[in-house]
Design a protein around this motif. Sequence first.
Motif, short mmCIF file in Angstrom:
data_model
loop_
_atom_site.label_atom_id
_atom_site.label_comp_id
_atom_site.label_asym_id
_atom_site.label_seq_id
_atom_site.Cartn_x
_atom_site.Cartn_y
_atom_site.Cartn_z
N ASN A 166 0.75 -1.32 -0.05
CA ASN A 166 0.12 0.57 0.19
C ASN A 166 0.53 0.98 0.48
N CYS A 167 1.42 1.50 -0.92
CA CYS A 167 2.03 2.85 -1.59
C CYS A 167 2.03 3.63 -2.69
N CYS A 168 1.93 4.57 -3.09
CA CYS A 168 2.58 5.11 -3.81
C CYS A 168 2.93 4.64 -5.22
N LYS A 169 2.64 5.05 -6.65
CA LYS A 169 2.64 3.82 -7.52
C LYS A 169 3.19 4.42 -8.39
N SER A 170 3.03 5.89 -8.48
CA SER A 170 3.44 6.41 -9.70
C SER A 170 4.84 7.93 -9.80
N PHE A 171 5.28 7.14 -11.06
CA PHE A 171 6.80 8.13 -10.90
C PHE A 171 6.94 9.40 -11.18
N GLY A 172 7.99 9.41 -10.39
CA GLY A 172 8.35 10.69 -10.62
C GLY A 172 7.53 11.36 -9.26
N CYS A 173 6.68 10.67 -8.56
CA CYS A 173 6.32 10.94 -7.51
C CYS A 173 7.45 10.71 -5.90
N GLN A 174 7.87 11.65 -5.10
CA GLN A 174 8.48 11.65 -4.00
C GLN A 174 7.88 10.93 -2.91
N ASN A 175 6.85 10.14 -3.01
CA ASN A 175 6.10 9.45 -2.68
C ASN A 175 6.25 7.74 -3.33
N LEU A 176 6.60 7.16 -4.35
CA LEU A 176 6.51 5.70 -4.97
C LEU A 176 7.87 4.97 -3.90
N GLY A 177 6.78 4.14 -3.50
CA GLY A 177 7.19 3.07 -2.71
C GLY A 177 7.54 3.14 -1.57
N LEU A 178 7.40 4.39 -1.43
CA LEU A 178 6.99 4.87 0.53
C LEU A 178 6.04 4.33 1.05
N ALA A 179 5.64 3.38 2.13
CA ALA A 179 4.56 3.40 3.34
C ALA A 179 4.26 3.67 3.61
N SER A 180 4.86 4.52 3.96
CA SER A 180 3.68 6.13 4.89
C SER A 180 4.13 7.19 4.27
N SER A 181 3.74 8.13 4.55
CA SER A 181 3.60 10.19 4.01
C SER A 181 2.78 10.27 4.03
N ALA A 182 3.03 11.58 5.18
CA ALA A 182 2.39 12.88 5.53
C ALA A 182 1.68 12.83 4.45
N ASP A 183 1.67 12.73 3.07
CA ASP A 183 0.61 12.93 1.47
C ASP A 183 -0.22 12.47 1.71
N TYR A 184 -0.41 10.63 2.22
CA TYR A 184 -0.93 10.37 1.84
C TYR A 184 -2.74 9.32 2.67
N SER A 185 -3.78 9.54 2.26
CA SER A 185 -4.70 9.31 3.31
C SER A 185 -5.86 8.55 2.91
N TRP A 186 -6.19 7.77 3.38
CA TRP A 186 -7.10 6.12 3.40
C TRP A 186 -7.83 5.65 4.31
N PRO A 187 -8.93 5.04 4.22
CA PRO A 187 -9.45 4.53 2.52
C PRO A 187 -10.29 5.45 2.10
N GLU A 188 -9.98 6.22 0.84
CA GLU A 188 -10.46 7.30 0.21
C GLU A 188 -11.33 6.41 -0.85
N TYR A 189 -12.80 6.32 -1.36
CA TYR A 189 -13.64 5.47 -2.57
C TYR A 189 -14.52 6.42 -3.72
N ARG A 190 -13.55 7.61 -4.02
CA ARG A 190 -13.46 8.45 -5.00
C ARG A 190 -13.91 7.66 -6.22
N LEU A 191 -12.94 6.56 -6.91
CA LEU A 191 -12.86 5.98 -7.94
C LEU A 191 -14.08 4.82 -7.48
N GLY A 192 -14.73 4.23 -6.72
CA GLY A 192 -15.50 3.25 -6.57
C GLY A 192 -15.02 2.42 -5.96
N TYR A 193 -14.04 1.60 -5.59
CA TYR A 193 -13.18 1.59 -4.08
C TYR A 193 -12.20 2.00 -3.53
N ALA A 194 -12.05 1.45 -2.94
CA ALA A 194 -11.33 1.13 -1.27
C ALA A 194 -9.52 1.94 -2.10
#
Length: 403
Positions: free
Chosen positions: A8-36
């Motif tokens: 459970n981490c960011c998987k976007s290339f170019g993001c500073q959080n790529l692959g990080l297990a925890s970040s102040a930028d994270y929030s969850w769960p979010e359901y904006r796209l219809g899934y957790a």
Amino acid sequence: MASPFTINCCKSFGCQNLGLASSADYSWPEYRLGYAALHCRACGSYPPLFNEEQFRLWLSAYLADSAANSGHFCPSCYQRDPIRYGRNPQGSQRVQCRACKKVWTPKRQPLTLFEPPEQIATVPLIVPFQGASADQKLYVLLSFDAIRGNILHISSNFTPHPAGASLRYRWRGNTEPVVSHDDIVERVSQRETQFLRRSQFDEIQYGSAMLKRNASGAILRPVITAHGHFRVLSHLWPAVKTHIIAHECFLRGAVITAWAEQFREHHASLWFVDEEISDDQHTRPWQLLGKSYQGWWQNQWQIWQQGDTRKMVCLLTEGQVEKGASITLAASHHFLAWLQQQTEFRNSARYSAHSVLQTIRTLAEKYNILDLPGGAAAYRAYGSPDKRKRHPATQTTAAAPDD
């Protein structure tokens, strides 16, 4: 080194959080796209959430089993490069972990060591097996040294290890159609449309996969298989800089997570490839015909041609786009053509899910033998990547047995 259990981490290339297990930028769960999902505010991405505890328990068993079988790393602490430690009474080679001093006898004898690959190429393969009813299928992943041609690692979504309910594959009765359009640009476009029609990008429906009643083990979601598969490879070869994958979106996420440090530091490149069939051995160079923008992210695909052969490649990260001419899944094509000729493989629908995987692994070991006609040595002798046969590799389905 990052934990192999982070999923459970960011998987976007170019993001500073790529692959990080925890970040102040994270929030969850979010359901904006219809899934957790996990929301990374730094890049705006919404990667699907997984049950971390269930994944950790399964992956620890999978890694320990892989280590116990291969002898390439310790099944207890995962330290790489164990030392040889004499032989057991039956004459089999034992090894010892340099770190925790654990001693064990790898199940695969003799020990097989590979030269570190410069490029890893990975493709999926759909294979029939004998299950609860006819037409049951396994999702298999095969990874190759893209230059030398030998098979590095094989996984399937059958697991003998305990797997929580969230990790298990559930077929909903609607199999995604195999994309086989004659026009390569249209084929790539159709695959991208197929991804968008899924309930979430990593939720592939490839067919029914029910084990026999009372059979041990479980069938995993292919995305879970992919994360486990690439964790083994990245643990063995953490410094690989070029990754080539068939056109399947959840393979991208699994690769970029497994080698997150390399991608975060811009030390690695990742490519999608779709290739056409050609039986001609061309010596002329590849020519860049143009570009096409495809999918949700409007990724740039290069269209290359060599005689009557065409391929499309997509650089998903930073890298040298001019390398597109040499990017290929040819190593997989060579092996799969050989595999389809093997009687044991053609009879896979008569075997259990566990036996199918063992059969493919046994055949892969045979193929990797240097002097085998048609094997990995023949691939290397065949010439440079520009001279090798190519055929569509977005998803391959094994032939049903001849009854």
